[in-house]
Every structure is written in structure tokens, then in C-alpha cells.
Design an enzyme around this catalytic site. Sequence first.
Site, mmCIF file in Angstrom:
data_model
loop_
_atom_site.group_PDB
_atom_site.id
_atom_site.type_symbol
_atom_site.label_atom_id
_atom_site.label_comp_id
_atom_site.label_asym_id
_atom_site.label_seq_id
_atom_site.Cartn_x
_atom_site.Cartn_y
_atom_site.Cartn_z
ATOM 1 N N SER A 132 16.218 14.443 0.520
ATOM 2 C CA SER A 132 17.188 13.485 1.034
ATOM 3 C C SER A 132 16.489 12.352 1.766
ATOM 4 O O SER A 132 15.526 12.567 2.501
ATOM 5 C CB SER A 132 18.156 14.179 1.996
ATOM 6 O OG SER A 132 18.998 13.233 2.616
ATOM 7 N N GLU A 158 2.054 1.511 -3.512
ATOM 8 C CA GLU A 158 0.963 2.005 -4.350
ATOM 9 C C GLU A 158 0.792 3.516 -4.192
ATOM 10 O O GLU A 158 0.614 4.236 -5.174
ATOM 11 C CB GLU A 158 -0.332 1.292 -3.955
ATOM 12 C CG GLU A 158 -1.539 1.723 -4.748
ATOM 13 C CD GLU A 158 -2.802 1.030 -4.267
ATOM 14 O OE1 GLU A 158 -2.969 0.861 -3.034
ATOM 15 O OE2 GLU A 158 -3.622 0.669 -5.114
ATOM 16 N N ARG A 212 0.832 -1.216 0.000
ATOM 17 C CA ARG A 212 0.000 0.000 0.000
ATOM 18 C C ARG A 212 0.863 1.261 0.000
ATOM 19 O O ARG A 212 0.523 2.258 -0.624
ATOM 20 C CB ARG A 212 -0.965 0.005 1.181
ATOM 21 C CG ARG A 212 -2.044 -1.033 1.062
ATOM 22 C CD ARG A 212 -2.924 -0.788 -0.164
ATOM 23 N NE ARG A 212 -3.868 -1.872 -0.302
ATOM 24 C CZ ARG A 212 -4.138 -2.487 -1.450
ATOM 25 N NH1 ARG A 212 -3.543 -2.145 -2.549
ATOM 26 N NH2 ARG A 212 -5.011 -3.444 -1.494
#
Length: 151
Positions: A114, A91, A88
Site C-alpha cells: 500500500s 532510477e 535517482r
Amino acid sequence: MNRNAITEQIVLARLDKGLTWQQLADAIDRPVVWTTSALLGQQPIPAELGKILVGMLGLDESTVRVLAAPPMRGGLPTAVPTDPTVYRLYEAIQVYGGAIKELIHEKFGDGIMSAINFSVDLQQKSHPTGDRVVVTFDGKFLPYQWISADR
């Protein structure tokens, strides 16, 4: 016309017209990260909002139908994590990563966030429909510096 070609037109038109992602988001009263992600092809844009954006960008009105269609979010997968929680997060970065990248460049310039000078925080937030997960990435902005190393 396909979504990739329209996305290229959107990026060029935005730059040609000197519009910011925030101005486009304000025009449709939506959050800037969502609007940027949608214009980069990661969210369907409701037709009534698509018409406003297409008008601002000077694009052909036929693009509204394509912008309103459900996209292939994140492109076609390559090596996908199998753990549901990690997937997830993967995604979310696939869907919003392009928008976040564009907004970092717009607000800070040419550079990166960074991951070395970096912190991440996770909070639980109560919500009437179920608790929410709030993840905060806090990374130092590092501008690209194109210089030669002395020999």
C-alpha cells in the site's frame, strides 16, 4: 538470444524447479534483492556466478555471456524526471522494482504494498567513503481479493 528471452527462461525455469530467489542468491553468496534484479535483467552477472545460476536453472551455457553483459537498466525511458534527486529515486525503482515485486509476491502472496497505509523514513548513515542515504518504505501488504460486489 537476447536478454528479454533469457529473462523469460529464467522465470519459467525457477518456477519449474521450485527454486526461490533466496536459494539462487544463497548459491552465489549475493544479496537476494541484487540477485533477483540481476536475474530479471537489471544487473550484469559475473560469468563465474552466471555459470552456477545457469546450472541450477538448467539453462543453456551460452546464456552466461548475455547475463554477464551490461544491461539496459529499467528499459528505454519514457517520461523521465529532471530533478537529479528525484531521477535517482526513479532510477533505483526502475532497476530494483521488478525484483522487489517478485520478492513481495514470493514472501506475501499475490498483492501489493500500500502507498496509502504507508510510511517512508530517511536516515543519514555515516560511512568511511561518504555519508549514506537510507530510505525505508513501510507499506501495509494488501492481498488481491477477486470478489464480486453485490448489486
